[in-house]
Every structure is written in structure tokens, then in C-alpha cells.
Design an enzyme around this catalytic site. Sequence first.
Site, PDB file in Angstrom:
ATOM      1  N   GLU A   1      -8.767  -7.419   4.593  1.00  0.00           N
ATOM      2  CA  GLU A   1      -7.976  -8.476   3.971  1.00  0.00           C
ATOM      3  C   GLU A   1      -7.339  -9.384   5.014  1.00  0.00           C
ATOM      4  OE1 GLU A   1      -5.525  -6.054   1.438  1.00  0.00           O
ATOM      5  OE2 GLU A   1      -7.332  -5.343   0.401  1.00  0.00           O
TER       6      GLU A   1
ATOM      7  N   TYR B   1       0.812  -1.224   0.000  1.00  0.00           N
ATOM      8  CA  TYR B   1       0.000   0.000   0.000  1.00  0.00           C
ATOM      9  C   TYR B   1       0.846   1.276   0.000  1.00  0.00           C
ATOM     10  CZ  TYR B   1      -4.402  -2.492   0.355  1.00  0.00           C
ATOM     11  OH  TYR B   1      -5.498  -3.294   0.080  1.00  0.00           O
TER      12      TYR B   1
END
Length: 396
Positions: A140, A98
Site C-alpha cells: 500500500e 492494522y
Amino acid sequence: MLSPKSTEIVRATLPAVGGAIGDITTLFYDKLFAAHPALLRDLFNRGNQAEGSQQQALAGAVAAFATALVERPDVRPDAMLSRIAHKHASLGITPDQYPIVQQHLFAAIAEVLGDAVTAEVAAAWDEVYWLMANALITLEARLYEQAGTPDTDVFVPCHVVARREETAEVTTFLVRPSDDRPLPAARPGQYVSVQVTLPDGARQIRQYSLSGHPDNALQFSVKRVTGDPAGEVSTYLHDHVAVGDTLTVSVPFGDVTLAEGDSPVLLASAGIGCTPMIGMLSHLAATGATRRILAVHADRGESTHAFRADLHQLVAKLPDAAAHVWYENPEAAHPADRTGRADLTTLDIPTGTIAYLCGPLPFLKTARAQLLTAGVAPADIHYEVFGPDLWLGADA
């Protein structure tokens, strides 16, 4: 929830960012892949990148999330986040990826918008990004834990135990883990990711819906993608993978799954969108469901309709089920009112129906509009679309 200051800045700059998001995302991917070429080779779909649909999907997701933050600050867009999280989990996305995305995305924003991106504007949009990213990381992690893969290692070497030609374009594969580990749990409507090593060394990944309910294997079906360019992975699977070969397959993921209970169910598909629907129908037949079931399918003709015989055989096993099939170009005698595109307005849809849709985007939009007109609640209409989700956030 965005801070009050950032909310005002994002609201004021959303038109500018939204108007330029296509240019931003194109530049973002250029920067990302220049710095990390392995991501294009081994993670992102090269076909989608080449024709631009991945960029459109990212643009839609970012814009939808930012809009939700400023227009509905007390309601997190969980439907949209869940869809993305399942896709990410099926690829084994990790939290450390990310910051890489953030770096190149914000470099692209600054380059496209220039002096309009002040320090305050950058800080506000950074807050948007990390609200979205951290929500996804949390979701997730939960999905990895539920799948029994907390280390994000979702891929399993599998033997191909059967291969079946459904039509000239569609082939079904049945696979089992090569190391005799238990078959991963799957819910009707989910998909698996399949990774193959192509002749140029790239390890490309595609998702395929589970298309049946066998007891001792995972079953997925692949439509050969033709055209220019042809589908890299679908072509490889059709031309090179046989019984006894090994495939790298993920554990199942996907948030569009069949709800348990007694509510009436409508399963509507077009083309290869029949794969998750036939998986749901197989589960209903295997479990002896007594609920009202409408199975709807639209296709070019009989010869292109994958699982045509299965559809009618499964419906015949269910006590309160009916099949409704439309062909645009029927190859045999066909009722006039079932020739052409599917028309759900002609069906008697029971009150309380839960609907599941899968197919091309125009089919999804038309079917959803027809169901809403018929009185089906928006929250009870669920859809799955293959490839980048260009409709992401529409019903979040």
C-alpha cells in the site's frame, strides 16, 4: 515465511479456525464496530455488512493466506495481496489501523475457540496476521507513492462536468478536480472510490470502474442497486448528484488492468460488469490497437445493456475486433445461438489470448472454466468482481 514451529501449529489448527471462521469474523466485526463506530459509518460498506458478504470475503482472505503459508511456504500469494492492497489504497487505509484489526480479530478467535487457543496457538496465528498485514502495508505504501499520495490522502474534491443516462438503471458521471490540479493518471480497467455524505451524516464509500477514456475527465458509471435494502450510495448518486455538484473521488486504483503488447485480448462481461471492459475497449480504440480483440457481453436484454451502442461503435473502429453479445430475454429478433447465457466455448479463441472478466461470481466461474477448457493459460485469465471478493485467492 512462517517459522517452522508456527507452520506446524497453523497446519494443525487450520481446520478448526477455518471451520469457525464465519463465526469468528462476524464476532470480530461486532467487536470492531462497538469499539470504533466511525469505521462502520464512514469506511465500511454498511450494505455489505448487513447481508454478510464482507465477513465472507475476510474469511476467505484469511483462510487463503494461511493455507498458502503452510502449503506453499516459498511462494507468497502476491495476486491475492495485490487485490487487497489496491482496495485498501482506494479507501486511504493507514498502517495504524492494522493493530486495531488485530486486537479485535484475536479477541474474536479466543472467544469462539475458547480453550483451544493456547498461548502457542495465539502466537502462531499472530505471526500469520502480521506477515499478511506487513506485506499489505508495504504494498500500500508503494501504491500511495506511485499515485502521488504518500500521505494516504487519496481523495480529491471533483466537479461533476457531465452526467449521462445509459439505461434506466445505469448513469455515467464525468468529473474533474475542483482545484484545477492535473487529472490523476489512470490505467484501463481501474476504478475510483466515491465518498458521499448521506442524510444520516454517514460518509459512505463505494468503488466504481472507470468506464471510458475521455481526455479531460474521469468517467465512471453507477448502477442503481434496488431491493431491500436498496443501495445507499448508488441511490444517492442517481437521485441527488447533478452537473455542477461536487463529489469526493479518489485517485484511480486497481490491479486488473489492460496489458500492453500485441497478444490477442478477450474482454468478457455480464451486466454492469461491462464498465471496466468498455473502458479497456475505449483505450484500445483510442490508441489504434491492431491486436486481435474479442468483446463478449451477456445481459438480460437490449434495454438493460449499458454501452450497447458504444460497444459496436468501438469494435467497428478496430481493424481486428469482433463483438459477441448474448441476451437472456431479447426484446427483438435475436439469433438462437446468442439467446441465453454467454457460452465462450462457441468462440474461436486465438492461442496466446489474455482474458479479462467482470460480472457476477457465477458468470466469472463459468467463463473461467470455459477459457481453461479452450486452452487459455490460468495466469492469463484476470477478473474483477464488484463488492467483496468472495473468490479471493482462487487463482492466486
